[in-house]
Design an enzyme around this catalytic site. Structure first.
Site, PDB file in Angstrom:
ATOM      1  N   LEU A 235       1.560  -9.317   5.016  1.00 40.48           N
ATOM      2  CA  LEU A 235       0.826  -8.081   4.798  1.00 40.48           C
ATOM      3  C   LEU A 235       1.663  -6.894   5.227  1.00 40.48           C
ATOM      4  CD1 LEU A 235      -2.782  -8.804   6.122  1.00 40.48           C
ATOM      5  CD2 LEU A 235      -2.034  -8.695   3.758  1.00 40.48           C
ATOM      6  N   LYS A 236       1.486  -5.769   4.564  1.00 40.76           N
ATOM      7  CA  LYS A 236       2.112  -4.510   4.980  1.00 40.76           C
ATOM      8  C   LYS A 236       1.034  -3.641   5.610  1.00 40.76           C
ATOM      9  CE  LYS A 236       5.207  -1.207   5.226  1.00 40.76           C
ATOM     10  NZ  LYS A 236       4.407  -0.364   6.161  1.00 40.76           N
ATOM     11  N   HIS A 237       1.027  -3.617   6.953  1.00 43.01           N
ATOM     12  CA  HIS A 237       0.110  -2.723   7.647  1.00 43.01           C
ATOM     13  C   HIS A 237       0.598  -1.288   7.467  1.00 43.01           C
ATOM     14  CE1 HIS A 237      -2.295  -5.691  10.083  1.00 43.01           C
ATOM     15  NE2 HIS A 237      -1.327  -6.455   9.598  1.00 43.01           N
ATOM     16  N   GLU A 302       5.030  -2.528  13.706  1.00 41.38           N
ATOM     17  CA  GLU A 302       4.332  -1.522  12.924  1.00 41.38           C
ATOM     18  C   GLU A 302       3.291  -0.911  13.851  1.00 41.38           C
ATOM     19  OE1 GLU A 302       3.922   0.411   9.070  1.00 41.38           O
ATOM     20  OE2 GLU A 302       5.401  -0.997   9.869  1.00 41.38           O
ATOM     21  N   GLY A 411      -0.002  -3.005   0.993  1.00 43.16           N
ATOM     22  CA  GLY A 411       0.701  -3.877   0.067  1.00 43.16           C
ATOM     23  C   GLY A 411       1.125  -5.178   0.700  1.00 43.16           C
TER      24      GLY A 411
END
Length: 1187
Positions: A235-237, A302, A411
């Site tokens: 996952l893209k946090h 992140e 994303g």
């Protein structure tokens, strides 16, 4: 895939007392004893190299810690004044030095953990304790620092930085000289001067795929299918990069440190420890810091928070997720594989991301199909559910995206990893179950602290650091320096860079970093090298030893792409990292001492016997693709990034902007219509509410979120478009105070408005014939634009139609040229205007775009055809020809001819206006802005290479130009401190070009041929016969359903034959004219609305394969007709439709939806339909496709 074959990281509770990881699994940590605490990683007491046979006579002793700054230094008053370097020496050091060294203020400099260390990598010097560091997978191929193992151990002695020399004076006196610039100014470089540079914090290199997304996908699937690799998806946090290297190693944002961004990061990370460890938190924080310092490691995260500005959705909680663990050592950084990262995080109870592994062709293809089906409306819930169902291994993150951030998902990131990753991951999940959460009183939250300290940024920073606690943040030097110092005293003079490159490298790491910096300067990549005094080393500063922090700030993604190309030609280059911080020590050694240095690194595996390539070829090791979701892009790209355009240029320009974005993304037509309606309404709403005062992008969700929530409530279609809205988080009361216009990554530079590449209408398929044309020239003096304009004006047919042609020569109009063009064109609309003036930059292009918008003309750029360089659309060959032509001019109207004394300088100035774009980027931007491009032939394709004397002269001039422009800006070359150098170079340039006149004449395309080619292209445009070349990468559209497409001709033939045998069929078909009305035929296999995303994605492995379909009967009623169908077998697997009744819809009466053909079996049972059996069944072969 059955549940027994799928691993879920959160379900395993077993823990083996023995380590399952042999040396072949490359697990990075020492096996744990079951009787020991699992919270710390104890390094082996004996270095790995000693275990492998290093001399037993070596005696290892531990290095001492850095002393605290003395009270006298802390009390001293520090001031700064910029000292200038010797320009002549700079020029002599680097012939090509174009990149500016920025001197932006920064709030502090992180501390260093160690004193100056031995000067070999991985080979401990005598009397120094070697610390074994965990292994890791290398993510980037190339020579490793471990190549120094064969180098002599006893090389040089670094000055004892713990004590001042007699000549240095007191610490206060030294610091006064240091911050005034006197120490650096008096620090000269000679044969006894060395530098020691070590990476202190970094994140993964940024790899730009040159291939299209489809090509990357295809290669990924191919590698997985052949068993060469595994595909990993995470996952893209939605947050910002935060790196932590220990309380002394420092806390870093993407390109800065010592500011509110890193203070927030330290606080949030410390809070994660308190949340995970409860009453043990302080102890574990100290152990964690000590572990990072001892092993020289950096943890990248992140940082997701509501206090640092809006992204796609305001998070419900403030948190971090670990994205990389990096082993820095004293050489090339090495990154942990994901299984090792998860083991590391679970041991320290740090938050991890959700990860999926795909190790079969079926699962890999199903993943991409699932993304395509969800790309325009996927949320965290639907995406995670689909990926859990198609992945071979799913490892849930310790922070649930839905719970802590929300449903809006930025994303996914897919990359290729080792084929062994799946087995390695299974072992890690067995041995490291999810850690418990202690759950204690965490104290004040980040939002509460920021809300209570609203006076100024420094107040918030201090409050956050105090709340973090002394075990995690024992001092505040990184943010506040020492007492009496100010922010300006942190900046070091730009001459540090030239001195660094003039010194001899003290170890292999320094050699590689110097190589990297030199290459970036020589190639003039768009990057800056920032230098700051290292406050933690002030007490170690002497006249002969200076300490700095270097930040390598890459300012353009194109620089990463160009650097990657260089790495292909020179695999020994170190990667160009994101978030790149280096500790730098400039020092002198005693003269007369023999000094030995390694000449090259070993090409074998690293010191731990692990391949840096991880069994993947160079290009494949870096295969990565980022996949974003439309629900996120609506908020960030279309709403937030469009605010400046909307408020400054109006709703029409905003509509142009968002329409272009949707086209670039290949958004489906239905979504484009829905988005256009919603965004137009948003534009009217926000402009009416704010008037001409622009809504701040940092808090744009304060207005956008309520608007989207209300819009979503109107219909289910709107809800699907928005994705998720509501649960609004108000941030105005606790936003962090960000002074100086820093951006979200902490870059210390003024915030710039985000302007799209263009606000002109979308590029049309052809340039309209009935519109006027404005022909302009993005070129350089000497490109023959004036001569070309004269030839066009004198041509009998002009451009082949009856539109009048006018020319306006820039050399005859001294001021406000483009305003004059606008004025003249408006007098004669729908004419063709030749704007005979160089149009070299975006500022001019925007003016031309404005004219085209207001007059409905088409802008036509005419550019000299040239290969270009990696950072400029014009090659040095082209530049040499341009200068050569200008030097042969006589009595030129613009006074730029052979009588001018500074021809070379003027053309270098124009040449540098294009710097930062390669040829492809240059042409692509012009096509996207104006819809067409005309190329003026310049150089013969089959020509000998540019003579070395010409090349070296031009490169020397570019070097001198960059020195001059950094020092004097746009000041004429006849003035300033380089005036003499310019005079000398201009003479050298004339002599060199004169000596190579025959060559320069021979490589040019004859002018008559060039004119003929240009006029031909302009005629095609003027007549509407021109279509612009495609500049976009192929994007896959959103998938709605899977089906087998059948050839219509075979279906109609089948029906005709059936009609000749059965009068019922003949009677039914006689008035239907299916040959005209039936334009497509397919058997639907699965629809995402009816059967779910996973059902559609499950057919991905058979995409584009031929599928036999048995047609068994015809069913028809007064309103419907369809063929009953049964898909066959492909590659040994039966293709089963998810529909209860697989069929091919043939006809529906007016007003009847095609989906109602599903009801024909029920109508047959009710006696309302007829069935005609086809016996034996007819087989028709079709292709399995996604729609």
């Amino acid at each position: 895939m059955s549940a027994s074959h799928r691993f879920f990281g959160g379900l395993s509770n077993s823990f083996y007392s023995r380590s399952p990881f042999s040396s072949t699994t490359l697990f990075p940590f020492r096996p744990f004893s079951p009787t020991l605490s699992r919270s710390s990683f104890s390094p082996l007491t004996m270095p790995r190299k000693q275990r492998q046979g290093v001399s037993k006579d070596h005696r290892w002793v531990e290095k001492s810690k850095v002393n605290e700054l003395s009270a006298s230094l802390a009390a001293s008053s520090l001031s700064a004044s910029g000292s200038s370097s010797n320009a002549g020496k700079e020029a002599a050091t680097d012939r090509v030095t174009s990149l500016p060294v920025t001197e932006e203020p920064v709030l502090s400099v992180p501390s260093l953990q160690f004193e100056s260390i031995g000067l070999t990598n991985h080979v401990p010097a005598r009397d120094q304790k070697a610390v074994w560091k965990p292994k890791s997978y290398g993510t980037v191929s190339g020579t490793t620092a471990g190549g120094l193992n064969s180098a002599p151990v006893d090389q040089i002695t670094v000055p004892n930085n713990g004590n001042q020399t007699e000549s240095a004076g007191t610490p206060a006196a030294v610091s006064s000289k240091l911050f005034s610039g006197k120490l650096l100014e008096s620090f000269t470089t000679d044969s006894s001067t060395y530098s020691l540079a070590q990476v202190r914090a970094t994140f993964y290199p940024k790899f730009e795929n040159e291939k299209s997304d489809q090509e990357v996908r295809t290669r990924m699937i191919e590698m997985v299918s052949k068993g060469l690799a595994t595909m990993e998806v995470s996952l893209k946090h939605s947050g910002s990069l935060f790196m932590y290297a220990g309380h002394e190693g420092g806390a870093y944002a993407k390109n800065s440190y010592g500011n509110i961004y890193t203070a927030v990061g330290v606080f949030v990370l410390g809070r994660m420890f308190r949340e995970a460890w409860g009453s043990q938190a302080s102890k574990k924080q100290a152990e964690f810091n000590e572990f990072l310092e001892r092993n020289r490691m950096c943890v990248s995260m992140e940082l997701v928070t509501a206090v640092l500005g809006d992204h796609g959705q305001r998070p419900r909680e403030d948190y971090v997720v670990v994205t990389a663990v990096t082993e820095l050592g004293n050489g090339k950084p090495k990154f942990y594989s994901t299984p090792n990262l998860i083991a590391f995080c679970r041991n320290w109870r740090l938050p991890t991301n959700h990860v999926w592994l795909f190790s079969t062709r079926k699962s890999a293809m199903s993943f991409f199909a699932a993304y395509d089906a969800l790309s325009e409306e996927g949320t965290a819930t639907t995406v995670c559910k689909a990926l859990d169902e198609v992945a071979d291994i799913s490892v849930p993150g310790s922070k649930d995206h839905i719970m802590v951030q929300g449903e809006i998902l930025e994303g996914l990131v897919a990359r290729i990893v080792s084929q062994r990753s799946s087995e390695h991951m299974k072992q890690v999940l067995r041995d490291y179950p999810p850690p418990p959460i202690e759950g204690v009183d965490l104290g004040s939250s980040l939002r509460e602290i920021c809300a209570a300290n609203r006076a100024k940024e420094k107040q918030q920073i201090m409050a956050l650091l105090k709340s973090a606690g002394t075990s995690f943040c024992p001092n505040y030097m990184d943010w506040f320096g020492t007492e009496g110092s100010d922010s300006h005293s942190r900046n070091a003079d730009r001459s540090v860079l030239s001195k660094f490159l003039q010194t001899r490298p003290a170890d292999f790491s320094t050699t590689k970093l110097q190589e990297m910096v030199r290459l970036m300067r020589e190639k003039r990549y768009h990057a800056a090298f920032k230098f700051y005094h290292n406050f933690h080393k002030v007490d170690s500063a002497t006249n002969d030893s200076l300490h700095f922090k270097m930040v390598i700030h890459v300012q353009s993604d194109s620089a990463f792409r160009k650097y990657q190309k260089e790495m292909r030609f020179n695999p020994g280059l170190w990667p160009l990292y994101r978030g790149f911080f280096v500790d730098l020590n400039l020092f002198k050694v005693n003269k007369g001492r023999a000094v030995e240095f390694p000449t090259e690194a070993s090409t074998g595996s690293d010191s731990n016997g692990e391949s840096a390539k991880d069994d993947l070829a160079d290009e494949d090791a870096n295969l990565m693709i980022k996949l974003k979701f439309l629900t996120y892009k609506i908020r960030t790209f279309l709403i937030r990034n469009g605010l400046s355009i909307l408020f400054k240029q109006g709703e029409a320009a905003y509509r142009t902007y968002y329409t272009r974005q949707m086209k670039i993304w290949n958004t489906s037509p239905a979504k484009q219509r829905q988005l256009s309606k919603m965004l137009d309404e948003w534009a009217v709403y926000i402009r009416r509410k704010y008037g001409h005062k622009q809504l701040s992008s940092s808090i744009y969700l304060s207005e956008a979120e309520p608007f989207l929530e209300q819009y979503a409530k109107r219909s289910s279609e709107n809800q699907a478009l928005i994705g998720s809205a509501g649960s609004f988080v108000r941030v105005e009361d606790f936003m962090a105070i960000i002074e100086g216009g820093q951006d979200e990554e902490g870059d210390l530079e003024p915030e710039r408005d985000i302007i799209p590449s263009s606000t002109t209408p979308i590029v049309e398929e052809t340039v309209a014939k009935d519109r006027g044309l404005i022909v302009f020239f993005p070129g350089i003096p000497g490109c023959a634009k004036s001569a070309l304009c004269k030839e066009i004006m004198s041509s009998p047919e002009r451009l082949g139609d009856d539109r009048p042609v006018h020319s306006l020569m820039g050399d005859l109009i001294k001021a406000r040229y483009w305003a004059k063009v606008d004025q003249e064109y408006r007098k004669k609309p729908n004419s063709i205007m030749l704007a005979d003036k160089n149009a070299p930059n975006e500022e001019v292009w925007k003016k031309i775009e404005g004219m085209c918008r207001s007059t409905r003309a088409s802008g036509i750029p005419v550019i000299p055809d040239s290969e270009g360089t990696e950072s400029n659309p014009f090659s040095l060959d082209a530049l040499a020809v341009f200068i050569f032509r200008v030097l042969h001019r006589v009595n030129h109207p613009g006074n730029l001819d052979n009588s001018s004394t500074n021809v070379g300088y003027v053309l270098l100035m124009f040449y540098n206006l294009y710097e930062g774009k390669d040829r492809k980027e240059f042409e692509t931007e012009l096509i996207e802005r104006f819809g067409s491009i005309v190329k003026l032939p310049l150089l013969e394709p089959e020509r000998p290479p540019l003579p070395e004397s010409v090349r070296s002269t031009l490169e020397e001039g570019l070097s001198l130009y960059n020195l001059h422009s950094r020092q004097h800006g746009k000041l004429d070359s006849t003035k300033g401190q380089y005036a003499k150098e310019w005079t000398k170079w201009e003479k050298q340039l004339r002599d060199t070009l004169s000596a190579n006149a025959e060559y320069l004449n021979s490589i040019q395309v004859p002018f008559g041929v060039a004119v003929e080619k240009v006029i031909g292209q302009l005629k095609a445009i003027a007549n509407g016969d021109y279509s612009p070349p495609s500049t976009e990468k192929r994007n896959l559209g959103a998938i709605v359903f899977a089906a087998i497409t059948l050839p219509v001709s075979e279906i109609t033939d089948l029906l005709h034959n059936l009609g000749t045998k059965d009068p019922r069929v003949e009677g039914f078909l006689k008035d239907k004219d299916l040959k005209s009305s039936l334009t497509k035929a397919h058997v639907t296999l699965a629809h995402k609305r009816s059967h779910g995303v996973t059902a559609v994605a499950s057919f991905a492995q058979h995409l584009n394969h031929n599928v036999p379909v048995a047609v068994t009967s015809l069913l028809f009623s007064d309103k419907l007709a369809a063929l009953e169908a049964e898909p066959g077998v492909v590659d040994g697997e039966k293709i089963d439709s998810k529909n209860k009744w697989p069929h091919v819809t043939l006809w529906t009466a007016q007003g009847v939806a095609a989906k109602e053909a599903n009801d024909l079996p029920q109508l047959l049972a009710q006696g309302k339909a007829t069935r005609v059996e086809i016996n034996p069944p007819t087989t028709v072969t079709g292709v399995l496709e996604f729609f």
